[in-house]
Design a protein around this motif. Structure first.
Motif, PDB file in Angstrom:
ATOM      1  N   ASN A 268       0.829  -1.205   0.000  1.00 43.91           N
ATOM      2  CA  ASN A 268       0.000   0.000   0.000  1.00 43.91           C
ATOM      3  C   ASN A 268       0.863   1.255   0.000  1.00 43.91           C
ATOM      4  O   ASN A 268       0.568   2.226  -0.731  1.00 43.91           O
ATOM      5  CB  ASN A 268      -0.930   0.001   1.219  1.00 43.91           C
ATOM      6  CG  ASN A 268      -2.058  -1.005   1.096  1.00 43.91           C
ATOM      7  OD1 ASN A 268      -2.403  -1.419  -0.014  1.00 43.91           O
ATOM      8  ND2 ASN A 268      -2.623  -1.404   2.213  1.00 43.91           N
ATOM      9  N   GLU A 269       1.928   1.260   0.796  1.00 42.53           N
ATOM     10  CA  GLU A 269       2.771   2.451   0.865  1.00 42.53           C
ATOM     11  C   GLU A 269       3.564   2.662  -0.420  1.00 42.53           C
ATOM     12  O   GLU A 269       3.714   3.794  -0.889  1.00 42.53           O
ATOM     13  CB  GLU A 269       3.699   2.365   2.072  1.00 42.53           C
ATOM     14  CG  GLU A 269       2.947   2.492   3.393  1.00 42.53           C
ATOM     15  CD  GLU A 269       3.861   2.716   4.578  1.00 42.53           C
ATOM     16  OE1 GLU A 269       5.066   2.952   4.369  1.00 42.53           O
ATOM     17  OE2 GLU A 269       3.359   2.657   5.715  1.00 42.53           O
TER      18      GLU A 269
ATOM     19  N   SER B 131       2.618   1.606  -3.372  1.00 45.38           N
ATOM     20  CA  SER B 131       1.625   1.995  -4.377  1.00 45.38           C
ATOM     21  C   SER B 131       1.302   3.476  -4.277  1.00 45.38           C
ATOM     22  O   SER B 131       1.225   4.181  -5.292  1.00 45.38           O
ATOM     23  CB  SER B 131       0.344   1.169  -4.199  1.00 45.38           C
ATOM     24  OG  SER B 131       0.588  -0.202  -4.388  1.00 45.38           O
ATOM     25  N   GLN B 132       1.119   3.987  -3.053  1.00 41.08           N
ATOM     26  CA  GLN B 132       0.806   5.405  -2.886  1.00 41.08           C
ATOM     27  C   GLN B 132       1.982   6.274  -3.304  1.00 41.08           C
ATOM     28  O   GLN B 132       1.805   7.337  -3.916  1.00 41.08           O
ATOM     29  CB  GLN B 132       0.442   5.692  -1.431  1.00 41.08           C
ATOM     30  CG  GLN B 132      -0.112   7.108  -1.217  1.00 41.08           C
ATOM     31  CD  GLN B 132      -1.396   7.345  -2.002  1.00 41.08           C
ATOM     32  OE1 GLN B 132      -2.348   6.570  -1.883  1.00 41.08           O
ATOM     33  NE2 GLN B 132      -1.418   8.391  -2.814  1.00 41.08           N
ATOM     34  N   LEU B 133       3.192   5.809  -3.008  1.00 34.41           N
ATOM     35  CA  LEU B 133       4.375   6.564  -3.423  1.00 34.41           C
ATOM     36  C   LEU B 133       4.467   6.623  -4.939  1.00 34.41           C
ATOM     37  O   LEU B 133       4.773   7.677  -5.515  1.00 34.41           O
ATOM     38  CB  LEU B 133       5.627   5.914  -2.829  1.00 34.41           C
ATOM     39  CG  LEU B 133       6.962   6.624  -3.068  1.00 34.41           C
ATOM     40  CD1 LEU B 133       6.946   8.040  -2.501  1.00 34.41           C
ATOM     41  CD2 LEU B 133       8.108   5.820  -2.450  1.00 34.41           C
TER      42      LEU B 133
ATOM     43  N   VAL C 211       1.968   6.453  -7.081  1.00 36.61           N
ATOM     44  CA  VAL C 211       0.903   7.353  -7.549  1.00 36.61           C
ATOM     45  C   VAL C 211       1.301   8.810  -7.355  1.00 36.61           C
ATOM     46  O   VAL C 211       1.157   9.644  -8.256  1.00 36.61           O
ATOM     47  CB  VAL C 211      -0.419   7.047  -6.817  1.00 36.61           C
ATOM     48  CG1 VAL C 211      -1.460   8.135  -7.100  1.00 36.61           C
ATOM     49  CG2 VAL C 211      -0.960   5.688  -7.239  1.00 36.61           C
ATOM     50  N   ASP C 212       1.829   9.135  -6.180  1.00 35.85           N
ATOM     51  CA  ASP C 212       2.148  10.532  -5.888  1.00 35.85           C
ATOM     52  C   ASP C 212       3.344  11.020  -6.695  1.00 35.85           C
ATOM     53  O   ASP C 212       3.388  12.187  -7.090  1.00 35.85           O
ATOM     54  CB  ASP C 212       2.414  10.696  -4.395  1.00 35.85           C
ATOM     55  CG  ASP C 212       1.130  10.610  -3.579  1.00 35.85           C
ATOM     56  OD1 ASP C 212       0.043  10.812  -4.156  1.00 35.85           O
ATOM     57  OD2 ASP C 212       1.204  10.319  -2.362  1.00 35.85           O
TER      58      ASP C 212
ATOM     59  N   ARG D  39       1.989  11.712 -10.086  1.00 35.59           N
ATOM     60  CA  ARG D  39       1.074  12.854 -10.076  1.00 35.59           C
ATOM     61  C   ARG D  39       1.801  14.172  -9.869  1.00 35.59           C
ATOM     62  O   ARG D  39       1.421  15.202 -10.437  1.00 35.59           O
ATOM     63  CB  ARG D  39       0.034  12.653  -8.971  1.00 35.59           C
ATOM     64  CG  ARG D  39      -1.005  13.774  -8.871  1.00 35.59           C
ATOM     65  CD  ARG D  39      -1.947  13.479  -7.715  1.00 35.59           C
ATOM     66  NE  ARG D  39      -2.666  12.231  -7.938  1.00 35.59           N
ATOM     67  CZ  ARG D  39      -3.327  11.572  -6.982  1.00 35.59           C
ATOM     68  NH1 ARG D  39      -3.311  12.028  -5.736  1.00 35.59           N
ATOM     69  NH2 ARG D  39      -3.972  10.458  -7.258  1.00 35.59           N
TER      70      ARG D  39
ATOM     71  N   GLN E 263       7.139  10.384   2.722  1.00 33.93           N
ATOM     72  CA  GLN E 263       6.566   9.081   2.368  1.00 33.93           C
ATOM     73  C   GLN E 263       7.658   8.021   2.300  1.00 33.93           C
ATOM     74  O   GLN E 263       7.486   6.900   2.791  1.00 33.93           O
ATOM     75  CB  GLN E 263       5.827   9.177   1.030  1.00 33.93           C
ATOM     76  CG  GLN E 263       4.443   9.793   1.120  1.00 33.93           C
ATOM     77  CD  GLN E 263       3.780   9.829  -0.241  1.00 33.93           C
ATOM     78  OE1 GLN E 263       4.235  10.528  -1.149  1.00 33.93           O
ATOM     79  NE2 GLN E 263       2.714   9.079  -0.399  1.00 33.93           N
TER      80      GLN E 263
END
Length: 306
Positions: free
Chosen positions: A122-123, A125-127, A129-130, A133, A147
Motif C-alpha cells: 500500500n505504501e 503503491s501510494q508513493l 501514484v504521488d 502525479r 513518504q
C-alpha cells in the motif's frame, strides 16, 4: 498490487540528486537479459511483483517471488533473472538529509507476508501514484521525502531473528556489544580507505586500538581475522568492477592499490579462486553460473547487527 504504468526509460528524466524516482526492474539493465551485473550509483528498494527467479546482489544469489523485498545500496552490483517483474524505488543520499531514518536498517533481503506485505504494498503503491502525479512539483518534495522515510522506517521494523550482542545485561553481553561496535567502526574505516591500504596496522592506528583488538572483534562477529575482512572488501570491489565494467584489469588493480598487474592477479586468485580474466569471462554466463567470491564482512548483514 503496485501500479505498473511507470514512465518508460525514454521519457523518464534524469534523477536529480535530491529526488525520488520509480522504475521497473528492466530499466536498471542497459542490456536485455541482464547479460552481466549492473554497478549501481543510487539507493534502491526493489519490490518483486511478479515471477519467480533469482537476484544476485554482490554475487550472492537471493530467491525472489512476489512480495520479495531487496534493499540495494550505491556501489553494489545487481543482476536478476529475466523472469522477474518488480517496482523499484530509487533515490540518492541527499534525499533523506535531515530526516531521522537509516536506510541501512532495512533488511537486504526479506520475504514479505501477511499484514506486513499489505502495508508495504500500500505504501509503495501510494508513493508510485504521488510521484507520477506530482513529478517536477517543488511543493510536493517534502511529501515524497516523508513518504519514503515512513516506508523505510516500517521496513526497518520488520521481524527478524535474534541479534547477537543485544538484550543481554551480563558482562558477556557487554563484551559482545563492544566487539560489534569495534567491528562496525573498522568497517567504516575500511570503506573510506580500502583503495589505499590493506594493512590492519593502519586501521588500528586510526581507531586508536591494537591489531589484536580488531582481530578479536572480527573473529567474534564474522569468524574471520581483521586481515581477511580487509582483503575480502578489496576482492569484492575488484569483483564488482570486473563483472560490471569493461575497465582493463591492470587499471582496476592500480585503483585498488596494486601497481603491478601480477600482484593483483595473485591476490585476486587467492581471494576468489580464479584469475581476474576468468572471473570476468564468467559474467557472460546465466546468473546461477556466475563465479561467486567470498562475501566481505558487512556490519549490516553479518551476525551482531544491532
Amino acid at each position: 498490487m503496485v501500479p505498473s504504468g511507470q514512465l518508460s526509460p525514454a521519457t523518464r528524466p534524469h534523477l536529480p540528486a535530491a529526488e525520488i524516482d520509480i522504475l521497473e526492474l528492466g530499466d536498471l539493465a542497459p542490456e536485455a537479459g541482464w547479460r552481466r551485473p549492473v554497478l549501481l550509483d543510487a539507493d534502491l528498494l526493489v519490490l518483486v511483483t511478479g515471477g519467480h527467479g533469482t537476484a544476485e546482489l554482490d554475487f550472492r544469489p537471493l530467491p525472489c517471488r512476489p512480495g520479495t523485498l531487496l534493499r540495494v545500496g550505491p556501489g553494489q552490483v545487481l543482476r536478476c533473472t529475466a523472469q522477474l517483474d518488480a517496482t523499484v524505488v530509487r533515490w540518492h543520499g541527499e534525499t533523506l538529509r535531515g530526516l531521522d531514518v537509516d536506510p541501512d536498517a532495512v533488511p537486504t533481503h526479506h520475504q514479505l507476508a501477511g499484514e506486513d506485505e499489505d502495508a508495504v504494498i500500500n505504501e509503495v503503491s501510494q508513493l508510485v501514484v504521488d510521484i507520477r502525479r506530482h513529478r517536477g512539483d517543488p511543493a510536493a518534495r517534502s511529501l515524497l521525502r516523508h513518504q519514503l522515510a515512513v516506508l523505510l522506517l516500517r521496513l526497518a521494523l520488520l521481524p527478524s531473528g535474534p541479534t547477537e550482542g543485544t538484550g543481554d545485561a551480563s558482562a558477556d553481553g557487554a563484551a559482545q556489544r563492544a566487539e560489534v561496535d569495534t567491528f562496525r567502526r573498522l568497517c567504516r574505516e575500511i570503506e573510506h580507505d580500502y583503495q589505499h591500504t590493506r594493512r590492519v596496522e593502519d586501521y588500528a592506528d586510526r581507531l586508536g586500538c591494537s591489531v589484536r583488538t580488531l582481530t578479536r572483534a572480527c573473529l567474534a562477529v564474522t569468524g574471520r581475522s581483521a586481515k581477511q575482512v580487509v582483503d575480502e572488501r578489496v576482492a569484492l570491489q575488484a569483483s564488482r568492477l570486473l563483472a560490471a565494467t569493461d575497465e582493463p584489469v591492470a587499471r582496476i588493480g592500480r585503483r585498488l592499490g596494486f601497481p603491478e598487474p601480477t600482484n593483483f592477479g595473485r591476490f585476486f586468485a587467492r581471494e576468489v579462486g580464479v584469475s581476474p580474466g576468468a572471473f570476468r569471462a564468467a559474467r557472460e554466463q546465466p546468473p546461477p553460473r556466475v563465479v561467486r567470491p567470498r562475501r566481505p564482512a558487512d556490519p549490516l548483514t553479518d551476525p551482531g547487527r544491532a
